[in-house]
Design a protein around this motif. Structure first.
Motif, PDB file in Angstrom:
ATOM      1  N   ALA A 102       0.833  -1.205   0.000  1.00 49.77           N
ATOM      2  CA  ALA A 102       0.000   0.000   0.000  1.00 49.77           C
ATOM      3  C   ALA A 102       0.867   1.254   0.000  1.00 49.77           C
ATOM      4  O   ALA A 102       0.579   2.220  -0.706  1.00 49.77           O
ATOM      5  CB  ALA A 102      -0.928   0.001   1.214  1.00 49.77           C
ATOM      6  N   ALA A 103       1.937   1.227   0.790  1.00 50.13           N
ATOM      7  CA  ALA A 103       2.837   2.387   0.852  1.00 50.13           C
ATOM      8  C   ALA A 103       3.439   2.666  -0.520  1.00 50.13           C
ATOM      9  O   ALA A 103       3.520   3.826  -0.946  1.00 50.13           O
ATOM     10  CB  ALA A 103       3.940   2.143   1.880  1.00 50.13           C
ATOM     11  N   GLN A 104       3.834   1.618  -1.196  1.00 54.62           N
ATOM     12  CA  GLN A 104       4.426   1.784  -2.530  1.00 54.62           C
ATOM     13  C   GLN A 104       3.384   2.296  -3.529  1.00 54.62           C
ATOM     14  O   GLN A 104       3.648   3.213  -4.299  1.00 54.62           O
ATOM     15  CB  GLN A 104       5.007   0.453  -3.004  1.00 54.62           C
ATOM     16  N   GLU A 105       2.198   1.733  -3.489  1.00 55.41           N
ATOM     17  CA  GLU A 105       1.152   2.117  -4.445  1.00 55.41           C
ATOM     18  C   GLU A 105       0.624   3.535  -4.216  1.00 55.41           C
ATOM     19  O   GLU A 105       0.192   4.189  -5.160  1.00 55.41           O
ATOM     20  CB  GLU A 105      -0.009   1.126  -4.380  1.00 55.41           C
ATOM     21  N   HIS A 106       0.636   3.993  -2.973  1.00 54.67           N
ATOM     22  CA  HIS A 106       0.040   5.288  -2.651  1.00 54.67           C
ATOM     23  C   HIS A 106       1.043   6.332  -2.162  1.00 54.67           C
ATOM     24  O   HIS A 106       0.645   7.415  -1.732  1.00 54.67           O
ATOM     25  CB  HIS A 106      -1.062   5.105  -1.602  1.00 54.67           C
ATOM     26  N   GLY A 107       2.329   6.005  -2.196  1.00 54.96           N
ATOM     27  CA  GLY A 107       3.355   6.958  -1.775  1.00 54.96           C
ATOM     28  C   GLY A 107       3.241   7.329  -0.305  1.00 54.96           C
ATOM     29  O   GLY A 107       3.362   8.501   0.056  1.00 54.96           O
ATOM     30  N   LEU A 108       3.012   6.349   0.551  1.00 55.91           N
ATOM     31  CA  LEU A 108       2.796   6.603   1.985  1.00 55.91           C
ATOM     32  C   LEU A 108       4.070   6.432   2.797  1.00 55.91           C
ATOM     33  O   LEU A 108       4.879   5.550   2.512  1.00 55.91           O
ATOM     34  CB  LEU A 108       1.750   5.622   2.536  1.00 55.91           C
ATOM     35  N   ASP A 109       4.180   7.244   3.815  1.00 53.68           N
ATOM     36  CA  ASP A 109       5.170   7.047   4.873  1.00 53.68           C
ATOM     37  C   ASP A 109       4.404   6.310   5.966  1.00 53.68           C
ATOM     38  O   ASP A 109       3.542   6.890   6.630  1.00 53.68           O
ATOM     39  CB  ASP A 109       5.676   8.399   5.370  1.00 53.68           C
ATOM     40  N   LEU A 110       4.683   5.026   6.152  1.00 56.05           N
ATOM     41  CA  LEU A 110       3.894   4.215   7.079  1.00 56.05           C
ATOM     42  C   LEU A 110       3.994   4.685   8.534  1.00 56.05           C
ATOM     43  O   LEU A 110       3.108   4.386   9.335  1.00 56.05           O
ATOM     44  CB  LEU A 110       4.267   2.741   6.949  1.00 56.05           C
ATOM     45  N   THR A 111       5.023   5.450   8.861  1.00 58.31           N
ATOM     46  CA  THR A 111       5.104   5.996  10.220  1.00 58.31           C
ATOM     47  C   THR A 111       4.090   7.122  10.417  1.00 58.31           C
ATOM     48  O   THR A 111       3.894   7.591  11.536  1.00 58.31           O
ATOM     49  CB  THR A 111       6.520   6.505  10.555  1.00 58.31           C
ATOM     50  N   ARG A 112       3.457   7.544   9.342  1.00 60.97           N
ATOM     51  CA  ARG A 112       2.404   8.560   9.406  1.00 60.97           C
ATOM     52  C   ARG A 112       1.043   7.958   9.082  1.00 60.97           C
ATOM     53  O   ARG A 112       0.129   8.656   8.657  1.00 60.97           O
ATOM     54  CB  ARG A 112       2.740   9.712   8.465  1.00 60.97           C
ATOM     55  N   CYS A 113       0.931   6.648   9.273  1.00 57.63           N
ATOM     56  CA  CYS A 113      -0.317   5.926   9.045  1.00 57.63           C
ATOM     57  C   CYS A 113      -0.716   5.220  10.339  1.00 57.63           C
ATOM     58  O   CYS A 113       0.087   5.098  11.261  1.00 57.63           O
ATOM     59  CB  CYS A 113      -0.139   4.889   7.936  1.00 57.63           C
ATOM     60  N   ALA A 114      -1.953   4.758  10.393  1.00 52.03           N
ATOM     61  CA  ALA A 114      -2.448   4.039  11.569  1.00 52.03           C
ATOM     62  C   ALA A 114      -3.092   2.735  11.135  1.00 52.03           C
ATOM     63  O   ALA A 114      -3.669   2.645  10.044  1.00 52.03           O
ATOM     64  CB  ALA A 114      -3.460   4.888  12.323  1.00 52.03           C
ATOM     65  N   VAL A 115      -2.972   1.739  12.004  1.00 53.32           N
ATOM     66  CA  VAL A 115      -3.643   0.451  11.803  1.00 53.32           C
ATOM     67  C   VAL A 115      -4.611   0.269  12.958  1.00 53.32           C
ATOM     68  O   VAL A 115      -4.235   0.374  14.125  1.00 53.32           O
ATOM     69  CB  VAL A 115      -2.625  -0.714  11.761  1.00 53.32           C
ATOM     70  N   ILE A 116      -5.869   0.000  12.608  1.00 51.64           N
ATOM     71  CA  ILE A 116      -6.909  -0.263  13.610  1.00 51.64           C
ATOM     72  C   ILE A 116      -7.323  -1.720  13.465  1.00 51.64           C
ATOM     73  O   ILE A 116      -7.732  -2.146  12.382  1.00 51.64           O
ATOM     74  CB  ILE A 116      -8.130   0.654  13.421  1.00 51.64           C
ATOM     75  N   GLY A 117      -7.206  -2.468  14.545  1.00 50.49           N
ATOM     76  CA  GLY A 117      -7.582  -3.870  14.495  1.00 50.49           C
ATOM     77  C   GLY A 117      -7.895  -4.423  15.860  1.00 50.49           C
ATOM     78  O   GLY A 117      -7.656  -3.777  16.884  1.00 50.49           O
ATOM     79  N   ASP A 118      -8.405  -5.658  15.868  1.00 51.08           N
ATOM     80  CA  ASP A 118      -8.813  -6.281  17.127  1.00 51.08           C
ATOM     81  C   ASP A 118      -7.878  -7.401  17.580  1.00 51.08           C
ATOM     82  O   ASP A 118      -8.125  -7.995  18.624  1.00 51.08           O
ATOM     83  CB  ASP A 118     -10.244  -6.831  17.016  1.00 51.08           C
ATOM     84  N   VAL A 119      -6.812  -7.679  16.817  1.00 54.11           N
ATOM     85  CA  VAL A 119      -5.921  -8.783  17.182  1.00 54.11           C
ATOM     86  C   VAL A 119      -4.485  -8.277  17.320  1.00 54.11           C
ATOM     87  O   VAL A 119      -3.875  -7.831  16.349  1.00 54.11           O
ATOM     88  CB  VAL A 119      -5.991  -9.934  16.150  1.00 54.11           C
ATOM     89  N   GLY A 120      -3.980  -8.364  18.536  1.00 51.14           N
ATOM     90  CA  GLY A 120      -2.620  -7.905  18.793  1.00 51.14           C
ATOM     91  C   GLY A 120      -1.575  -8.700  18.040  1.00 51.14           C
ATOM     92  O   GLY A 120      -0.633  -8.130  17.495  1.00 51.14           O
ATOM     93  N   SER A 121      -1.752 -10.019  17.978  1.00 47.71           N
ATOM     94  CA  SER A 121      -0.726 -10.869  17.376  1.00 47.71           C
ATOM     95  C   SER A 121      -0.707 -10.822  15.853  1.00 47.71           C
ATOM     96  O   SER A 121       0.170 -11.405  15.225  1.00 47.71           O
ATOM     97  CB  SER A 121      -0.891 -12.316  17.851  1.00 47.71           C
ATOM     98  N   THR A 122      -1.641 -10.105  15.237  1.00 51.37           N
ATOM     99  CA  THR A 122      -1.594  -9.906  13.779  1.00 51.37           C
ATOM    100  C   THR A 122      -1.591  -8.415  13.467  1.00 51.37           C
ATOM    101  O   THR A 122      -0.606  -7.875  12.985  1.00 51.37           O
ATOM    102  CB  THR A 122      -2.762 -10.613  13.060  1.00 51.37           C
ATOM    103  N   ASP A 123      -2.687  -7.731  13.784  1.00 46.59           N
ATOM    104  CA  ASP A 123      -2.826  -6.314  13.433  1.00 46.59           C
ATOM    105  C   ASP A 123      -1.769  -5.432  14.087  1.00 46.59           C
ATOM    106  O   ASP A 123      -1.112  -4.630  13.413  1.00 46.59           O
ATOM    107  CB  ASP A 123      -4.222  -5.805  13.831  1.00 46.59           C
TER     108      ASP A 123
END
Length: 181
Positions: A102-123
């Motif tokens: 996704a970072a490559q396709e959208h030119g993202l700096d992943l340190t300026r992105c967030a992940v929201i999820g319900d599983v610690g061991s994956t998300d």
């Protein structure tokens, strides 16, 4: 957090369902999920789906069904691992392959992105691997993930624990506002 570039949301247990696989035709969103997506997008933040769906590899669902479902909810794009957990691919969370794609396709700096999820061991581990903001929701597997299974992701402290994805979106937007003079 300065200038959130994108938010990645897990599917099962995060935006709807109970944490277990539910075929797209039977999947039901939590009542607040569309509001969370709308709120982020209204503030100029793209929202991407980020999900492991190993039932695709088993022939129990088709990837396009998930892609269409996410588009109908307003997601800007979807990143789906269709492989089984033992396939050894780089896209199955907790591996960060989908985030990097996704970072490559959208030119993202992943340190300026967030992940929201319900599983610690994956998300949370996938987010941690790329330096993204980690938001754990207590829906789905969230509560168990935080308590019963915490040892499986002990090194990846969430930046915020939210009751649900709407509270997560509101918190994230509040963090952005704090950076504006």
């Amino acid at each position: 957090m300065q200038g959130v570039q994108a938010v990645f949301m897990d599917r099962d247990g995060t935006i709807g369902g109970d944490g277990h696989f539910i075929h797209p035709r039977d999947f039901e969103l939590f009542p607040f999920s569309l509001e969370a997506i709308r709120l982020l997008k209204q503030n100029g933040i793209p929202v991407f789906a980020l999900t492991n769906q190993h039932r695709i590899a088993r022939g129990e669902a088709v990837e396009q069904e998930f892609v269409d479902q996410f588009a109908s909810y307003g997601f800007d794009s979807s990143y789906i691992c269709p492989h089984s957990s033992g396939a050894g691919c780089e896209c199955h969370k907790p591996q960060p392959g989908l985030l990097r794609k996704a970072a490559q396709e959208h030119g993202l700096d992943l340190t300026r992105c967030a992940v929201i999820g319900d599983v610690g061991s994956t998300d949370m581990l996938a987010a941690h691997a790329v330096g993204a903001v980690k938001i754990l929701v207590l829906t789905g597997w969230g509560s168990d993930s935080l308590h019963v299974y915490r040892d499986k992701w002990a090194d990846a402290e969430p930046d915020f624990v939210a009751a649900n994805v709407l509270e997560a979106a509101q918190w994230l937007l509040g963090q952005v506002d704090k950076d504006v003079p």
